[in-house]
Design a protein around this motif. Structure first.
Motif, PDB file in Angstrom:
ATOM      1  N   ALA A 742      -5.285   3.902   0.235  1.00 14.33           N
ATOM      2  CA  ALA A 742      -6.217   5.028   0.347  1.00 14.33           C
ATOM      3  C   ALA A 742      -7.595   4.596   0.793  1.00 14.33           C
ATOM      4  O   ALA A 742      -8.324   5.358   1.427  1.00 14.33           O
ATOM      5  N   THR A 743      -7.988   3.368   0.472  1.00 14.88           N
ATOM      6  CA  THR A 743      -9.333   2.889   0.847  1.00 14.88           C
ATOM      7  C   THR A 743      -9.300   1.988   2.061  1.00 14.88           C
ATOM      8  O   THR A 743     -10.326   1.431   2.453  1.00 14.88           O
ATOM      9  N   SER A 744      -8.130   1.822   2.699  1.00 15.48           N
ATOM     10  CA  SER A 744      -7.966   0.993   3.898  1.00 15.48           C
ATOM     11  C   SER A 744      -8.363  -0.457   3.667  1.00 15.48           C
ATOM     12  O   SER A 744      -8.736  -1.166   4.599  1.00 15.48           O
ATOM     13  N   THR A 745      -8.287  -0.912   2.405  1.00 15.53           N
ATOM     14  CA  THR A 745      -8.634  -2.313   2.117  1.00 15.53           C
ATOM     15  C   THR A 745      -7.424  -3.229   2.193  1.00 15.53           C
ATOM     16  O   THR A 745      -7.567  -4.446   2.278  1.00 15.53           O
ATOM     17  N   SER A 746      -6.237  -2.671   2.114  1.00 18.24           N
ATOM     18  CA  SER A 746      -5.014  -3.458   2.251  1.00 18.24           C
ATOM     19  C   SER A 746      -3.894  -2.509   2.640  1.00 18.24           C
ATOM     20  O   SER A 746      -4.097  -1.295   2.749  1.00 18.24           O
ATOM     21  N   ALA A 747      -2.717  -3.064   2.877  1.00 18.87           N
ATOM     22  CA  ALA A 747      -1.626  -2.227   3.350  1.00 18.87           C
ATOM     23  C   ALA A 747      -0.301  -2.747   2.820  1.00 18.87           C
ATOM     24  O   ALA A 747      -0.110  -3.950   2.602  1.00 18.87           O
ATOM     25  N   VAL A 748       0.630  -1.822   2.615  1.00 19.24           N
ATOM     26  CA  VAL A 748       2.029  -2.158   2.359  1.00 19.24           C
ATOM     27  C   VAL A 748       2.733  -2.186   3.706  1.00 19.24           C
ATOM     28  O   VAL A 748       2.415  -1.403   4.602  1.00 19.24           O
ATOM     29  N   TYR A 749       3.679  -3.090   3.885  1.00 17.76           N
ATOM     30  CA  TYR A 749       4.354  -3.191   5.170  1.00 17.76           C
ATOM     31  C   TYR A 749       5.853  -3.309   4.984  1.00 17.76           C
ATOM     32  O   TYR A 749       6.356  -3.740   3.935  1.00 17.76           O
ATOM     33  N   LEU A 750       6.570  -2.885   6.003  1.00 13.63           N
ATOM     34  CA  LEU A 750       8.024  -2.921   6.029  1.00 13.63           C
ATOM     35  C   LEU A 750       8.471  -3.894   7.101  1.00 13.63           C
ATOM     36  O   LEU A 750       7.959  -3.871   8.221  1.00 13.63           O
ATOM     37  N   THR A 751       9.443  -4.759   6.767  1.00 14.99           N
ATOM     38  CA  THR A 751      10.004  -5.695   7.735  1.00 14.99           C
ATOM     39  C   THR A 751      11.501  -5.783   7.530  1.00 14.99           C
ATOM     40  O   THR A 751      12.040  -5.341   6.507  1.00 14.99           O
ATOM     41  N   ALA A 752      12.171  -6.362   8.489  1.00 15.01           N
ATOM     42  CA  ALA A 752      13.595  -6.664   8.377  1.00 15.01           C
ATOM     43  C   ALA A 752      13.778  -8.153   8.616  1.00 15.01           C
ATOM     44  O   ALA A 752      13.216  -8.697   9.576  1.00 15.01           O
ATOM     45  N   ASP A 753      14.564  -8.835   7.734  1.00 11.38           N
ATOM     46  CA  ASP A 753      14.757 -10.266   7.933  1.00 11.38           C
ATOM     47  C   ASP A 753      15.990 -10.515   8.790  1.00 11.38           C
ATOM     48  O   ASP A 753      16.691  -9.580   9.210  1.00 11.38           O
ATOM     49  N   ASN A 759      12.761  -5.246   3.816  1.00  9.05           N
ATOM     50  CA  ASN A 759      11.801  -5.813   2.876  1.00  9.05           C
ATOM     51  C   ASN A 759      10.528  -4.985   2.844  1.00  9.05           C
ATOM     52  O   ASN A 759      10.060  -4.493   3.874  1.00  9.05           O
ATOM     53  N   ILE A 760       9.965  -4.856   1.636  1.00  6.25           N
ATOM     54  CA  ILE A 760       8.680  -4.187   1.449  1.00  6.25           C
ATOM     55  C   ILE A 760       7.699  -5.213   0.922  1.00  6.25           C
ATOM     56  O   ILE A 760       7.964  -5.878  -0.083  1.00  6.25           O
ATOM     57  N   GLY A 761       6.546  -5.376   1.648  1.00  5.63           N
ATOM     58  CA  GLY A 761       5.526  -6.329   1.221  1.00  5.63           C
ATOM     59  C   GLY A 761       4.184  -5.657   1.091  1.00  5.63           C
ATOM     60  O   GLY A 761       4.021  -4.472   1.405  1.00  5.63           O
ATOM     61  N   THR A 762       3.215  -6.406   0.620  1.00  9.30           N
ATOM     62  CA  THR A 762       1.871  -5.858   0.472  1.00  9.30           C
ATOM     63  C   THR A 762       0.838  -6.923   0.795  1.00  9.30           C
ATOM     64  O   THR A 762       1.088  -8.128   0.653  1.00  9.30           O
ATOM     65  N   GLN A 763      -0.346  -6.490   1.268  1.00 10.76           N
ATOM     66  CA  GLN A 763      -1.477  -7.389   1.506  1.00 10.76           C
ATOM     67  C   GLN A 763      -2.388  -7.479   0.296  1.00 10.76           C
ATOM     68  O   GLN A 763      -3.353  -8.227   0.303  1.00 10.76           O
ATOM     69  N   GLN A 764      -2.117  -6.690  -0.736  1.00 11.52           N
ATOM     70  CA  GLN A 764      -2.997  -6.618  -1.894  1.00 11.52           C
ATOM     71  C   GLN A 764      -2.499  -7.554  -2.993  1.00 11.52           C
ATOM     72  O   GLN A 764      -1.310  -7.549  -3.350  1.00 11.52           O
ATOM     73  N   SER A 765      -3.405  -8.377  -3.525  1.00 13.96           N
ATOM     74  CA  SER A 765      -3.040  -9.330  -4.571  1.00 13.96           C
ATOM     75  C   SER A 765      -2.525  -8.579  -5.790  1.00 13.96           C
ATOM     76  O   SER A 765      -3.137  -7.633  -6.280  1.00 13.96           O
ATOM     77  N   GLY A 766      -1.342  -9.018  -6.304  1.00 14.66           N
ATOM     78  CA  GLY A 766      -0.755  -8.380  -7.479  1.00 14.66           C
ATOM     79  C   GLY A 766      -0.010  -7.110  -7.169  1.00 14.66           C
ATOM     80  O   GLY A 766       0.571  -6.503  -8.051  1.00 14.66           O
ATOM     81  N   GLY A 767      -0.044  -6.681  -5.917  1.00 16.50           N
ATOM     82  CA  GLY A 767       0.647  -5.453  -5.547  1.00 16.50           C
ATOM     83  C   GLY A 767       2.057  -5.742  -5.082  1.00 16.50           C
ATOM     84  O   GLY A 767       2.621  -6.806  -5.321  1.00 16.50           O
ATOM     85  N   GLY A 768       2.604  -4.822  -4.339  1.00 18.04           N
ATOM     86  CA  GLY A 768       3.940  -5.009  -3.789  1.00 18.04           C
ATOM     87  C   GLY A 768       4.982  -4.155  -4.453  1.00 18.04           C
ATOM     88  O   GLY A 768       6.162  -4.313  -4.196  1.00 18.04           O
ATOM     89  N   GLY A 769       4.569  -3.253  -5.333  1.00 16.13           N
ATOM     90  CA  GLY A 769       5.533  -2.407  -6.024  1.00 16.13           C
ATOM     91  C   GLY A 769       6.071  -1.325  -5.123  1.00 16.13           C
ATOM     92  O   GLY A 769       5.499  -1.005  -4.084  1.00 16.13           O
ATOM     93  N   LEU A 770       7.215  -0.763  -5.534  1.00 20.69           N
ATOM     94  CA  LEU A 770       7.835   0.328  -4.809  1.00 20.69           C
ATOM     95  C   LEU A 770       7.895   1.540  -5.718  1.00 20.69           C
ATOM     96  O   LEU A 770       8.513   1.487  -6.790  1.00 20.69           O
TER      97      LEU A 770
END
Length: 898
Positions: A742-753, A759-770
């Motif tokens: 919401a504050t554009s300070t980090s982002a969740v991202y989707l990738t395929a291995d 896979n669901i990842g996050t740029q925010q420390s401690g984040g990454g939840g679904l």
């Protein structure tokens, strides 16, 4: 004198006859006239001894005003203006009501044809004021004598014609007479309408002139007329005998001596048309011709009239050539000339005629001298230099010295700069050049202000032309050579226009004596105005503005151009040719006027209609798919095209809204009709050749479309930013799809291995939840590296792959959630964030009992028999088994070996 045919023999001196002539005429009373009375005719007192004086009214001025319609909300002493005449009217009460005082403070000036009709509309600078309307009376503002008359013994008076104005008054003109020299022949001609007495006087004068002719003939033998050392005369046809020539100055007409600026500047008598430098400034060549402008008040318009009738030099009325080749070597290139060939009648489509023709070529230096040059007298001369001179040995011939002028440009063939030239671009001259400041009378040398290289910026006063010679500019010259009277930049027509500062002139001379005055009120400057007129039937005549052609035969430098706009003007190119025109068309770019989609007229022909999907081209950048060795484009025509398309059909395009029009930027292959060779602009476009399309207002509601090919399918972005895809959306291998927080300070991202896992990842420390708000079905294993919240059911295997990962279960009430985690491969531990014990209620297994397999519990001892607990809760330590039998009530039993 007169010859036997009674023709005047030139030159003719005025006979010494003096008579009363009107010297000045002034306006004694301007009169008052209605606009319908104009123009005013002036009638002067009759003269029985010679021609009557005549004068014309050249301008009128307002003399009175009367209110015919009162104004409203105008302040007292309002000043109203008639912009076209400069007239100003003051109204005491502002509105012009009964009893107000109306004063014409500035009468202004206007010709008879430009005097406004009554009632007159005026303007006011006061906001909210509605000015009154006026009826004006006009008086004589300025007059000009058209004939002085002669033979007056008393000064005549002039009277204006009748007036029908409310305050009618006739104009009155007063004069003064003087005794002056009269050109008898001219006065007789002017007096042909005079009374019989004036005619008698003229006849007597003719008799006297005939007697003078007899006396002159006796003094000058006929054998001396029209011959060298004789006098000019007339032949039997009454023409001046030819040739007539002179080595001095030739003048025609004259101005009398006068003074200006209250006597501060004296202007001597002078001629109006002159040949030669009679200004005495040393500025003009002695071959200069001046038509007007030689002195203050001596200028007049210059007109050249002719009707061209043939090709080449016969096709121009007025020609100016920057050349020394003469008309034979540089004739106007006006075609056709001759019968056949590209420039003849069979090969050229029109017959050219030009009012003015300007020509510039490279010409030849006035004087060339040096070791590679044989001068006109047959001598080869040596040229040497110092920092301010060129020396000639032997000295220049007298015929060459006579051609030199102070201020003349000279150029050597000695290289003076090491500037490098860019291949295929303009090559600046690198040779030493100078300007003559003095000429040795014996031809032994010239003096220059110093030797410099054009545009090189080197101002070293000590530099001297050396012995490295420019064999590019002068291929066969290998000695020191000097070229005098040269130029390097030929300009066929150089026009200048100046907007001068509004400051009072502080000094002057006989050519410009306007000391203490402001210059003309010029605030608009225009280099050239070209007006075209087409009076033929529609489309029959072709009107063209400016044509620039490069005729070779060789290629110009790559920095050559047909049109350049430079300087600080805010607009480099402005085109307004109407909405239906091609504002700009070339082989690389095209721009149309600003009209819209036009599918044709309605059945009754009253309105334009539009068909859904119909197009109209706006602009186009044009390229080619292939290129040839000479650099020219070939193959398919590839264009980046801006065009409009109609979203829905319209029965009246005159009222079509912007929401019904989509704007496209599209790559088209051969999809337009623009063709510069035939000056054909684009209109409709062939969208089936599109190689991609960006569409604005694609949905008619401000949306954006990004489409591939000509399918019209792709990504759609609505006005709120929502994105819809018409097909599959593919990510490049190894790339992610990011979703900012919401504050554009980090982002969740989707990738395929590489194994096909999502896979669901996050740029925010401690984040990454679904967080899943609804039910989620996972066909394969579900892995989460961080905390995952599932508010709906989970169908399938749920795997927490991170070591120590916890499965939290939110309670039906409260916020403290118990969680389970694996301690090893066989054991599951339960706890919550408070560290409390966990009660397992196996609902659904058995309504009253639960069967458990082996359970491993953490040993613990209640603090006391009244420690907090929930009925049914139990704990064990090494000695006892504790059971909570009621809230906060513990009991125990001892343990023993068996």
């Amino acid at each position: 004198m007169f010859n036997s045919q009674n023709r005047i023999v030139a030159p003719l001196s005025n006979p010494t006859i003096y008579a009363g002539q009107v010297a000045t005429a002034t306006i004694a009373s301007a009169g008052a006239y209605a606009p319908t009375d104009l123009p005013v005719t002036l009638t002067f007192t009759q003269n029985n001894s010679g021609p009557v004086t005549t004068a014309d009214v050249s301008s009128y001025t307002a003399v009175s005003a009367r209110v015919v319609a009162a104004g409203n909300a105008c302040p007292t002493s309002s000043v109203y203006t008639i912009a076209s005449t400069g007239t100003k009217i003051i109204v005491s009460d502002g509105d012009g009501l009964s009893g107000s005082v109306i004063t014409v403070s500035v009468g202004g000036s206007a010709s008879a044809s430009s005097v406004p009709a009554n009632p007159v509309t005026v303007t006011s600078s006061t906001t909210g004021c509605t000015p009154p309307q006026f009826n004006l009376s006009w008086g004589v503002g300025a007059i000009s004598l058209t004939r002085q008359g002669w033979g007056y013994t008393t000064a005549p008076t002039g009277t204006g014609s009748a007036s029908t104005a409310t305050d009618a008054a006739l104009a009155s003109i007063s004069t003064t007479i003087g005794t002056g020299l009269v050109n008898l022949g001219q006065s007789i001609a002017q007096g042909s309408d005079a009374a019989a007495a004036a005619q008698s006087t003229a006849n007597s004068a003719t008799t006297a002139a005939a007697a003078a002719q007899t006396t002159a003939s006796a003094a000058i033998p006929l054998a001396q007329k029209g011959v060298a050392s004789g006098v000019a005369g007339l032949d039997t046809s009454g023409n001046v005998t030819a040739p007539v020539s002179t080595t001095g100055q030739i003048h025609a007409g004259s101005d009398t001596a006068t003074t200006y600026n209250a006597g501060k500047i004296s202007i001597a008598a002078a001629q109006r048309v002159s040949v030669g430098d009679n200004l005495g400034y040393g500025i003009l060549d002695n071959r200069s011709v001046l038509f007007g402008g030689r002195r203050y008040g001596g200028s007049s318009p210059t007109f050249v009239y002719a009707s061209p009738y043939g090709g080449s030099g016969l096709g121009a009325t007025f020609g100016v050539g920057l050349t020394k080749s003469g008309i034979g070597g540089a004739q106007p290139a006006l075609a056709p000339s001759g019968t056949d060939g590209s420039g003849g009648i069979s090969g050229y489509p029109e017959m050219d005629a030009a009012a003015t023709w300007f020509f510039a070529d490279s010409s030849y230096p006035w004087v060339s001298v040096g070791g590679d040059i044989t001068s006109g007298d047959g001598t080869v001369r040596t040229v040497t230099y110092d920092s301010t001179h060129a020396y000639f040995s032997p000295s220049l011939a007298a015929q060459d010295v006579a051609l030199l002028r102070v201020g003349m440009h000279v150029m050597t063939n000695s290289v003076g700069s090491t500037r490098t030239n860019t291949t295929d671009y303009w090559q600046p001259n690198n040779d030493y050049a100078g300007e003559i400041t003095a000429i040795a009378s014996d031809g032994s040398s010239i003096t220059v202000g110093g030797w410099r290289v054009l545009g090189a910026g080197d101002t070293d006063a000590a530099q001297v032309p050396g012995t490295t010679y420019d064999t590019t500019m002068w291929p066969t010259y290998t000695h020191a050579d000097l070229f005098m009277g040269v130029y390097t930049h030929a300009i066929a027509n150089n026009s200048m226009c100046f907007l001068e500062a509004r400051s009072i002139k502080t000094s002057g001379d006989a050519n410009s004596p306007e000391v203490g005055l402001y210059p003309e009120p010029v605030t608009d400057c225009e280099i050239a105005e070209m007006d075209l007129h087409q009076g033929l039937p529609d489309y029959m005549g072709r009107a063209k503005g400016i044509l620039v052609t490069m005729n070779g035969p060789n290629k110009p430098s790559l920095d050559s151009y047909d049109f350049m706009a430079g300087g600080s003007t805010p607009n480099g190119f402005v085109a307004w040719n109407g909405t239906k025109a091609n504002n700009f068309i070339s082989d690389g770019f095209y721009a149309h006027g600003n009209n819209g989609v036009n599918s044709g007229l309605s059945t009754d022909g009253t309105v334009v209609v539009g068909t859904a999907g119909d197009t109209h081209e706006l602009a186009e950048f044009i390229g080619a798919s292939a290129v040839q060795p000479d650099g020219s484009g070939s193959g398919d025509k590839i264009s980046l095209v801006a065009y409009e398309s109609l979203i829905a059909a319209s029965t009246n395009m005159g009222a079509n809204a912007a929401s019904n029009v989509a704007l496209h930027w599209s790559e088209l292959v051969g999809g337009t009709t623009t063709l510069v060779s035939t000056l054909t602009g684009g209109d409709k476009v062939t969208t089936s050749t599109a190689m991609g399309d960006v569409v604005f207002n694609a949905d008619g509601a401000g949306g954006l479309g990004l489409f591939g090919g000509s399918s019209g399918a792709g990504l759609h972005v609505n006005s709120s930013g929502a994105v819809t895809a018409d097909g599959d959306v593919h990510m490049t291998s190894g790339k992610a799809l990011f979703f900012p927080n919401a504050t554009s300070t980090s982002a969740v991202y989707l990738t395929a291995d590489s194994s096909g896992n999502f896979n669901i990842g996050t740029q925010q420390s401690g984040g990454g939840g679904l967080n899943v708000a609804g039910a989620t079905t996972v066909a394969g294993p579900f892995s989460a590296a961080g905390a995952s919240t599932l508010t709906g059911g989970v169908v399938g295997n749920l795997k927490l792959s991170t070591a120590g990962a916890q499965l939290s279960l939110m309670p039906s009430s409260g916020t403290i959630a118990p969680f389970a985690y694996a301690t090893d491969k066989a054991d599951i531990a339960f706890s919550n964030s408070e560290g409390d014990g966990i009660v397992l209620n196996p609902y659904g297994v058995n309504a009253t009992t639960a069967t458990l397999g082996t359970a491993v519990l953490t040993l613990g001892t209640p603090a006391s028999s009244s420690a907090a607990c929930t009925a049914g809760q139990f704990e064990d330590d090494a000695n006892y088994h504790y059971v909570c039998v009621a809230a906060n009530t513990w009991k125990r039993v001892a343990l023993s070996s068996f």
